[in-house]
Write a protein that holds these residues in place. Structure first.
Motif, mmCIF file in Angstrom:
data_model
loop_
_atom_site.group_PDB
_atom_site.id
_atom_site.type_symbol
_atom_site.label_atom_id
_atom_site.label_comp_id
_atom_site.label_asym_id
_atom_site.label_seq_id
_atom_site.Cartn_x
_atom_site.Cartn_y
_atom_site.Cartn_z
ATOM 1 N N LEU A 1 30.718 40.780 47.298
ATOM 2 C CA LEU A 1 30.903 39.867 48.459
ATOM 3 C C LEU A 1 29.900 38.211 47.910
ATOM 4 C CD1 LEU A 1 31.632 38.826 51.092
ATOM 5 C CD2 LEU A 1 29.934 39.783 52.142
ATOM 6 N N SER A 2 28.544 38.373 47.647
ATOM 7 C CA SER A 2 28.033 37.733 46.331
ATOM 8 C C SER A 2 28.705 36.560 45.913
ATOM 9 C CB SER A 2 27.096 38.291 46.622
ATOM 10 O OG SER A 2 26.508 37.192 45.326
ATOM 11 N N VAL A 3 29.094 37.674 44.649
ATOM 12 C CA VAL A 3 30.426 36.705 43.710
ATOM 13 C C VAL A 3 31.041 35.866 44.098
ATOM 14 C CG1 VAL A 3 31.754 37.037 41.861
ATOM 15 C CG2 VAL A 3 29.632 37.924 41.843
ATOM 16 N N ALA A 4 32.146 36.712 45.472
ATOM 17 C CA ALA A 4 33.055 36.290 46.025
ATOM 18 C C ALA A 4 32.582 34.537 47.028
ATOM 19 C CB ALA A 4 34.027 36.750 47.262
ATOM 20 N N ARG A 5 32.346 34.789 47.644
ATOM 21 C CA ARG A 5 31.226 34.024 47.926
ATOM 22 C C ARG A 5 30.898 32.718 47.408
ATOM 23 N NH1 ARG A 5 27.290 36.541 53.055
ATOM 24 N NH2 ARG A 5 28.806 37.279 53.799
ATOM 25 N N GLY A 6 29.631 33.270 46.578
ATOM 26 C CA GLY A 6 28.914 32.177 45.283
ATOM 27 C C GLY A 6 30.242 31.260 44.358
ATOM 28 N N ALA A 7 31.610 31.853 43.990
ATOM 29 C CA ALA A 7 32.640 31.492 43.420
ATOM 30 C C ALA A 7 33.425 30.549 45.054
ATOM 31 C CB ALA A 7 34.013 32.177 43.180
ATOM 32 N N ALA A 8 33.524 31.199 45.145
ATOM 33 C CA ALA A 8 34.086 30.021 46.874
ATOM 34 C C ALA A 8 33.797 28.552 46.778
ATOM 35 C CB ALA A 8 34.569 30.810 48.146
ATOM 36 N N ARG A 9 32.339 28.745 46.977
ATOM 37 C CA ARG A 9 31.048 27.933 47.453
ATOM 38 C C ARG A 9 31.422 26.516 45.734
ATOM 39 N NH1 ARG A 9 26.407 30.403 47.658
ATOM 40 N NH2 ARG A 9 26.096 29.723 45.367
ATOM 41 N N ASP A 10 31.491 26.821 44.807
ATOM 42 C CA ASP A 10 31.264 26.092 43.989
ATOM 43 C C ASP A 10 32.740 26.226 43.074
ATOM 44 O OD1 ASP A 10 28.221 26.338 44.084
ATOM 45 O OD2 ASP A 10 28.322 28.521 42.794
ATOM 46 N N GLN A 11 33.747 26.842 43.450
ATOM 47 C CA GLN A 11 34.844 25.842 42.996
ATOM 48 C C GLN A 11 35.026 24.828 42.935
ATOM 49 O OE1 GLN A 11 36.960 28.477 43.309
ATOM 50 N NE2 GLN A 11 38.592 28.261 41.025
ATOM 51 N N TRP B 1 33.241 22.303 41.545
ATOM 52 C CA TRP B 1 32.555 21.966 40.461
ATOM 53 C C TRP B 1 32.934 22.840 38.758
ATOM 54 C CZ3 TRP B 1 29.174 24.787 37.915
ATOM 55 C CH2 TRP B 1 28.288 25.596 38.033
ATOM 56 N N ALA B 2 32.807 24.150 39.200
ATOM 57 C CA ALA B 2 33.106 25.098 38.202
ATOM 58 C C ALA B 2 34.521 25.742 38.235
ATOM 59 C CB ALA B 2 32.577 25.842 38.890
ATOM 60 N N GLY B 3 35.436 24.829 39.106
ATOM 61 C CA GLY B 3 37.149 24.822 38.763
ATOM 62 C C GLY B 3 37.706 26.346 38.496
ATOM 63 N N SER B 4 38.269 26.890 37.358
ATOM 64 C CA SER B 4 39.204 28.237 37.525
ATOM 65 C C SER B 4 37.329 29.178 37.065
ATOM 66 C CB SER B 4 39.660 28.497 36.535
ATOM 67 O OG SER B 4 39.823 27.987 35.858
ATOM 68 N N GLY B 5 36.212 28.847 36.548
ATOM 69 C CA GLY B 5 35.236 29.647 35.814
ATOM 70 C C GLY B 5 33.900 29.783 36.797
ATOM 71 N N ALA B 6 34.667 29.098 38.076
ATOM 72 C CA ALA B 6 33.288 29.570 39.296
ATOM 73 C C ALA B 6 33.617 31.172 39.595
ATOM 74 C CB ALA B 6 33.670 29.056 40.609
ATOM 75 N N GLU B 7 34.560 31.770 39.261
ATOM 76 C CA GLU B 7 34.250 33.420 39.711
ATOM 77 C C GLU B 7 33.055 33.461 38.301
ATOM 78 O OE1 GLU B 7 36.249 37.552 40.030
ATOM 79 O OE2 GLU B 7 37.085 35.962 40.544
ATOM 80 N N ALA B 8 33.794 33.567 36.724
ATOM 81 C CA ALA B 8 33.095 34.510 35.927
ATOM 82 C C ALA B 8 31.488 33.658 35.726
ATOM 83 C CB ALA B 8 33.553 33.876 34.451
#
Length: 66
Positions: A7-17, A19-26
């Motif tokens: 859930l932390s990874v998912a929230r962080g990736a969604a939040r940083d989409q 500026w980080a684009g498709s690399g946010a989850e990674a």
């Protein structure tokens, strides 16, 4: 604060989409989650805490004993 790792990874990736684009989850899985695991292992913060906030439900955090 406590939250499930995925859930932390998912929230962080969604939040940083933006500026980080498709690399946010990674970024969150390969950098932040790895660092969090090291911190948990080395510092054992739950053992030192007086209270733990379960933030699984962002709108309704729960206070729990460590």
């Amino acid at each position: 604060m406590h939250i499930d790792e995925e859930l932390s990874v998912a929230r962080g990736a969604a939040r940083d989409q933006d500026w980080a684009g498709s690399g946010a989850e990674a970024i969150h899985r390969d950098r932040y989650l790895v660092a969090q695991r090291v911190y948990q292992r080395e510092a054992d913060p739950i053992a030192r805490a007086d209270v733990v906030i379960d933030n699984t439900d962002f709108a309704h955090p729960l206070t729990k004993d460590p």
